[in-house]
Design a protein around this motif. Structure first.
Motif, PDB file in Angstrom:
ATOM      1  N   GLU A  58       0.826  -1.219   0.000  1.00  0.00           N
ATOM      2  CA  GLU A  58       0.000   0.000   0.000  1.00  0.00           C
ATOM      3  C   GLU A  58       0.856   1.262   0.000  1.00  0.00           C
ATOM      4  O   GLU A  58       0.383   2.339  -0.356  1.00  0.00           O
ATOM      5  CB  GLU A  58      -0.931   0.040   1.218  1.00  0.00           C
ATOM      6  N   ASP A  59       2.119   1.144   0.410  1.00  0.00           N
ATOM      7  CA  ASP A  59       3.019   2.294   0.474  1.00  0.00           C
ATOM      8  C   ASP A  59       3.969   2.345  -0.724  1.00  0.00           C
ATOM      9  O   ASP A  59       4.886   3.176  -0.757  1.00  0.00           O
ATOM     10  CB  ASP A  59       3.832   2.248   1.774  1.00  0.00           C
ATOM     11  N   CYS A  60       3.767   1.476  -1.696  1.00  0.00           N
ATOM     12  CA  CYS A  60       4.592   1.435  -2.900  1.00  0.00           C
ATOM     13  C   CYS A  60       3.759   1.906  -4.097  1.00  0.00           C
ATOM     14  O   CYS A  60       2.594   2.227  -3.941  1.00  0.00           O
ATOM     15  CB  CYS A  60       5.120   0.016  -3.125  1.00  0.00           C
ATOM     16  N   PHE A  61       4.352   1.939  -5.276  1.00  0.00           N
ATOM     17  CA  PHE A  61       3.625   2.440  -6.447  1.00  0.00           C
ATOM     18  C   PHE A  61       3.916   1.601  -7.683  1.00  0.00           C
ATOM     19  O   PHE A  61       4.984   1.013  -7.819  1.00  0.00           O
ATOM     20  CB  PHE A  61       3.964   3.912  -6.707  1.00  0.00           C
ATOM     21  N   TRP A  62       2.924   1.572  -8.578  1.00  0.00           N
ATOM     22  CA  TRP A  62       3.039   0.904  -9.871  1.00  0.00           C
ATOM     23  C   TRP A  62       3.645   1.886 -10.876  1.00  0.00           C
ATOM     24  O   TRP A  62       3.278   3.065 -10.892  1.00  0.00           O
ATOM     25  CB  TRP A  62       1.672   0.505 -10.394  1.00  0.00           C
ATOM     26  N   GLU A  63       4.511   1.388 -11.739  1.00  0.00           N
ATOM     27  CA  GLU A  63       5.081   2.202 -12.806  1.00  0.00           C
ATOM     28  C   GLU A  63       5.427   1.331 -13.994  1.00  0.00           C
ATOM     29  O   GLU A  63       5.563   0.111 -13.879  1.00  0.00           O
ATOM     30  CB  GLU A  63       6.327   2.951 -12.321  1.00  0.00           C
ATOM     31  N   ALA A  64       5.582   1.991 -15.144  1.00  0.00           N
ATOM     32  CA  ALA A  64       6.084   1.344 -16.356  1.00  0.00           C
ATOM     33  C   ALA A  64       6.846   2.416 -17.120  1.00  0.00           C
ATOM     34  O   ALA A  64       6.693   3.615 -16.884  1.00  0.00           O
ATOM     35  CB  ALA A  64       4.939   0.777 -17.195  1.00  0.00           C
ATOM     36  N   HIS A  65       7.683   1.974 -18.055  1.00  0.00           N
ATOM     37  CA  HIS A  65       8.565   2.892 -18.775  1.00  0.00           C
ATOM     38  C   HIS A  65       8.433   2.675 -20.279  1.00  0.00           C
ATOM     39  O   HIS A  65       8.121   1.574 -20.725  1.00  0.00           O
ATOM     40  CB  HIS A  65      10.008   2.669 -18.337  1.00  0.00           C
ATOM     41  N   GLN A  66       8.707   3.723 -21.051  1.00  0.00           N
ATOM     42  CA  GLN A  66       8.603   3.630 -22.513  1.00  0.00           C
ATOM     43  C   GLN A  66       9.941   3.731 -23.220  1.00  0.00           C
ATOM     44  O   GLN A  66      10.125   3.154 -24.279  1.00  0.00           O
ATOM     45  CB  GLN A  66       7.671   4.722 -23.034  1.00  0.00           C
ATOM     46  N   LYS A  67      10.869   4.472 -22.653  1.00  0.00           N
ATOM     47  CA  LYS A  67      12.133   4.756 -23.329  1.00  0.00           C
ATOM     48  C   LYS A  67      13.274   3.828 -22.900  1.00  0.00           C
ATOM     49  O   LYS A  67      14.216   3.618 -23.648  1.00  0.00           O
ATOM     50  CB  LYS A  67      12.504   6.214 -23.058  1.00  0.00           C
ATOM     51  N   TYR A  68      13.167   3.291 -21.691  1.00  0.00           N
ATOM     52  CA  TYR A  68      14.236   2.438 -21.149  1.00  0.00           C
ATOM     53  C   TYR A  68      13.666   1.131 -20.608  1.00  0.00           C
ATOM     54  O   TYR A  68      12.579   1.110 -20.024  1.00  0.00           O
ATOM     55  CB  TYR A  68      14.963   3.141 -19.996  1.00  0.00           C
ATOM     56  N   LEU A  69      14.426   0.055 -20.772  1.00  0.00           N
ATOM     57  CA  LEU A  69      14.151  -1.204 -20.083  1.00  0.00           C
ATOM     58  C   LEU A  69      14.721  -1.077 -18.676  1.00  0.00           C
ATOM     59  O   LEU A  69      15.736  -0.406 -18.475  1.00  0.00           O
ATOM     60  CB  LEU A  69      14.836  -2.380 -20.774  1.00  0.00           C
ATOM     61  N   GLU A 125       5.578  -2.870 -21.574  1.00  0.00           N
ATOM     62  CA  GLU A 125       4.234  -3.336 -21.216  1.00  0.00           C
ATOM     63  C   GLU A 125       4.145  -3.876 -19.786  1.00  0.00           C
ATOM     64  O   GLU A 125       3.062  -4.190 -19.297  1.00  0.00           O
ATOM     65  CB  GLU A 125       3.755  -4.412 -22.199  1.00  0.00           C
ATOM     66  N   ASP A 126       5.276  -3.980 -19.109  1.00  0.00           N
ATOM     67  CA  ASP A 126       5.328  -4.560 -17.764  1.00  0.00           C
ATOM     68  C   ASP A 126       5.231  -3.486 -16.693  1.00  0.00           C
ATOM     69  O   ASP A 126       6.207  -2.788 -16.408  1.00  0.00           O
ATOM     70  CB  ASP A 126       6.642  -5.323 -17.556  1.00  0.00           C
ATOM     71  N   SER A 127       4.063  -3.356 -16.085  1.00  0.00           N
ATOM     72  CA  SER A 127       3.995  -2.481 -14.918  1.00  0.00           C
ATOM     73  C   SER A 127       4.567  -3.264 -13.748  1.00  0.00           C
ATOM     74  O   SER A 127       4.444  -4.484 -13.673  1.00  0.00           O
ATOM     75  CB  SER A 127       2.561  -2.022 -14.663  1.00  0.00           C
ATOM     76  N   HIS A 128       5.237  -2.554 -12.878  1.00  0.00           N
ATOM     77  CA  HIS A 128       5.886  -3.220 -11.754  1.00  0.00           C
ATOM     78  C   HIS A 128       5.871  -2.315 -10.528  1.00  0.00           C
ATOM     79  O   HIS A 128       5.838  -1.091 -10.639  1.00  0.00           O
ATOM     80  CB  HIS A 128       7.314  -3.645 -12.111  1.00  0.00           C
ATOM     81  N   MET A 129       5.886  -2.949  -9.382  1.00  0.00           N
ATOM     82  CA  MET A 129       5.892  -2.260  -8.091  1.00  0.00           C
ATOM     83  C   MET A 129       6.970  -2.931  -7.244  1.00  0.00           C
ATOM     84  O   MET A 129       6.817  -4.079  -6.819  1.00  0.00           O
ATOM     85  CB  MET A 129       4.524  -2.381  -7.414  1.00  0.00           C
TER      86      MET A 129
END
Length: 149
Positions: A58-69, A125-129
């Protein structure tokens, strides 16, 4: 996304030359004296050496990136990283080019426990937390290698 032990992934030689060379970089680099923060390698390659204490999801966040792996390589400690396909989540902050990040919210359906020597490669395409408590709250030291696509 690709997940495995760094040594096994390097030895498999199953990846493109670009991915293989970055795995080899992680294997051969000495991160023991590197301070926390951003480290530039080239125009298309840099890494963050991150040190933090794991938290509740609950104290972390989801993110994904477009320009970098993202290559998450665990040096010390144990953490869980939640993973999902970005289409299964709701965007809460649209793409920020400066941060190369889109931020999401969504439920955790899948989580991987990462230990020293483990690496996870996240594609656009991989969202990660990251940074989630595994068995107990603990300090994690890891490299997040950023590879320009």
């Amino acid at each position: 996304m690709i997940i495995g032990r760094l040594n096994d992934l390097v030895e498999s030689k199953a990846f493109t030359e670009k991915l293989q060379s970055k795995l080899l970089f992680l294997k051969e680099a000495d991160f023991s004296q590197a301070p926390a923060g951003r480290h530039e390698i080239s125009e298309d390659l840099f890494f963050f050496l991150n040190e933090y204490e794991t938290k509740e999801s609950e104290d972390c966040f989801w993110e994904a990136h477009q320009k970098y792996l993202d290559f998450h390589y665990i040096l010390e400690g144990e953490e869980n990283i939640a993973v999902d396909h970005f289409e299964n989540q709701r965007i809460i902050e649209t793409y920020n080019e400066e941060k190369d990040a889109i931020f999401f919210e969504g439920d955790v359906h899948s989580m991987m426990t990462m230990n020293p020597g483990d690496v996870m490669i996240c594609f656009p395409e991989d969202s990660h937390m990251a940074g989630i408590i595994a068995e107990k709250k603990q300090k994690v030291r890891k490299v997040v290698l950023k590879v320009k696509i």
